[in-house]
Design a protein around this motif. Structure first.
Motif, short mmCIF file in Angstrom:
data_model
loop_
_atom_site.label_atom_id
_atom_site.label_comp_id
_atom_site.label_asym_id
_atom_site.label_seq_id
_atom_site.Cartn_x
_atom_site.Cartn_y
_atom_site.Cartn_z
N THR A 113 0.84 -1.19 0.00
CA THR A 113 0.00 0.00 0.00
C THR A 113 0.88 1.24 0.00
O THR A 113 1.82 1.34 0.80
CB THR A 113 -0.91 0.03 1.25
OG1 THR A 113 -1.63 -1.21 1.31
CG2 THR A 113 -1.89 1.18 1.19
N SER A 114 0.57 2.17 -0.89
CA SER A 114 1.31 3.43 -0.97
C SER A 114 0.34 4.56 -1.25
O SER A 114 -0.80 4.34 -1.65
CB SER A 114 2.38 3.35 -2.07
OG SER A 114 1.78 3.08 -3.32
N ILE A 116 0.64 6.90 -3.56
CA ILE A 116 0.48 7.05 -5.01
C ILE A 116 0.92 5.74 -5.65
O ILE A 116 1.57 4.91 -5.02
CB ILE A 116 1.32 8.22 -5.58
CG1 ILE A 116 2.81 7.99 -5.28
CG2 ILE A 116 0.84 9.56 -5.03
CD1 ILE A 116 3.73 8.94 -6.00
N GLU A 117 0.58 5.57 -6.91
CA GLU A 117 1.01 4.36 -7.61
C GLU A 117 2.54 4.36 -7.69
O GLU A 117 3.15 5.37 -8.07
CB GLU A 117 0.40 4.30 -9.00
CG GLU A 117 0.63 2.98 -9.67
CD GLU A 117 -0.19 2.81 -10.94
OE1 GLU A 117 0.27 2.06 -11.81
OE2 GLU A 117 -1.26 3.42 -11.03
N LEU A 118 3.12 3.23 -7.33
CA LEU A 118 4.58 3.13 -7.35
C LEU A 118 5.09 3.13 -8.79
O LEU A 118 4.56 2.40 -9.63
CB LEU A 118 5.04 1.83 -6.68
CG LEU A 118 4.86 1.72 -5.18
CD1 LEU A 118 5.28 0.33 -4.71
CD2 LEU A 118 5.65 2.77 -4.46
N ALA A 123 8.93 -0.14 -7.88
CA ALA A 123 8.24 -1.40 -7.59
C ALA A 123 9.18 -2.58 -7.81
O ALA A 123 9.20 -3.54 -7.02
CB ALA A 123 7.00 -1.54 -8.47
N GLU A 141 0.91 -7.33 -4.76
CA GLU A 141 -0.40 -6.80 -5.12
C GLU A 141 -0.44 -5.39 -4.56
O GLU A 141 -0.38 -5.20 -3.34
CB GLU A 141 -1.51 -7.66 -4.53
CG GLU A 141 -1.48 -9.09 -5.03
CD GLU A 141 -2.38 -10.02 -4.23
OE1 GLU A 141 -3.09 -9.56 -3.30
OE2 GLU A 141 -2.35 -11.22 -4.51
N THR A 142 -0.48 -4.40 -5.44
CA THR A 142 -0.39 -3.02 -4.98
C THR A 142 -1.76 -2.38 -4.89
O THR A 142 -2.69 -2.73 -5.62
CB THR A 142 0.49 -2.18 -5.94
OG1 THR A 142 -0.10 -2.20 -7.24
CG2 THR A 142 1.90 -2.72 -6.00
N CYS A 143 -1.87 -1.46 -3.96
CA CYS A 143 -3.07 -0.65 -3.87
C CYS A 143 -2.66 0.75 -3.43
O CYS A 143 -1.64 0.94 -2.76
CB CYS A 143 -4.12 -1.26 -2.95
SG CYS A 143 -3.83 -1.10 -1.21
N VAL A 144 -3.45 1.72 -3.83
CA VAL A 144 -3.18 3.11 -3.52
C VAL A 144 -4.16 3.57 -2.46
O VAL A 144 -5.36 3.35 -2.57
CB VAL A 144 -3.31 3.98 -4.80
CG1 VAL A 144 -3.16 5.45 -4.47
CG2 VAL A 144 -2.29 3.55 -5.84
N ASP A 145 -3.62 4.19 -1.41
CA ASP A 145 -4.43 4.74 -0.33
C ASP A 145 -3.83 6.09 0.06
O ASP A 145 -2.81 6.14 0.75
CB ASP A 145 -4.44 3.80 0.87
CG ASP A 145 -5.30 4.31 2.01
OD1 ASP A 145 -5.92 5.38 1.88
OD2 ASP A 145 -5.33 3.62 3.06
#
Length: 182
Positions: A113-114, A116-118, A123, A141-145
């Motif tokens: 989780t980051s 902004i998009e890495l 990444a 598995e990335t997500c933006v928060d």
């Protein structure tokens, strides 16, 4: 509601039984097939999980619908789940079975989780460091928060690596609240 301890215990038992018969992959494929059918046919799941339906009727339905298409060890496992009143845990057991197979193959999933998009290069660097640190091939598995403000939080299994600005600010706030001012 899935009971993860139950799912883990049954998935390990199923994996061991499949391993003894050398059908680990076919069982995984059969589980995926059953879960896909049950997802498309909610009435089937209701019938199989219903306490009002006789045990033998459930077993007959499973044998007629899935029997010719799945591994016998899985069919008998489904019978066991019905007998033990655990058939409602099958989805969680199937997911845990897939997870255990990934671990055996040296694959570990990580939720990243980051704010902004890495960027791709960042990444890749993070993935390489996680691979080196864990000894597994890490599937991120990335997500933006945006609430994390900055930094990255990585969750793998029971391990959490939290380097987010939000967490650091929260820790600083707690420290300051405990500080005695003279």
């Amino acid at each position: 509601m899935p009971d993860l301890r139950v799912a883990d215990r049954y998935a390990r038992a199923l994996l061991e039984a499949a391993r003894e018969r050398d059908v680990v992959e076919p069982v995984a494929e059969s589980i995926a097939g059953i879960l896909a059918v049950v997802k498309d046919r909610a009435d089937l799941a209701v019938f199989i999980e219903s306490p009002q339906v006789a045990t033998q009727e459930k077993k007959d339905l499973l044998k007629n619908v899935f029997g010719p298409h799945i591994e016998p060890v899985l069919l008998h496992f489904l019978y066991l789940l019905i007998d033990k009143y655990r058939i409602d845990q099958f989805r969680a057991i199937g997911n845990e079975y897939a997870h255990l197979m990934e671990l055996e193959r040296g694959i570990l999933r990580a939720q990243v989780t980051s704010a902004i998009e890495l960027p791709a290069d960042l990444a890749e660097q993070l993935n390489a460091k996680l691979n080196a640190r864990t000894g597994f091939k890490v599937m991120m598995e990335t997500c933006v928060d945006p609430a994390v403000i900055g930094g990255v939080k990585v969750v793998m299994e029971d391990y959490v690596l939290d380097g987010t600005v939000r967490t650091n600010l929260d820790e600083l706030r707690k420290t300051l609240e405990k500080a005695q001012v003279h």
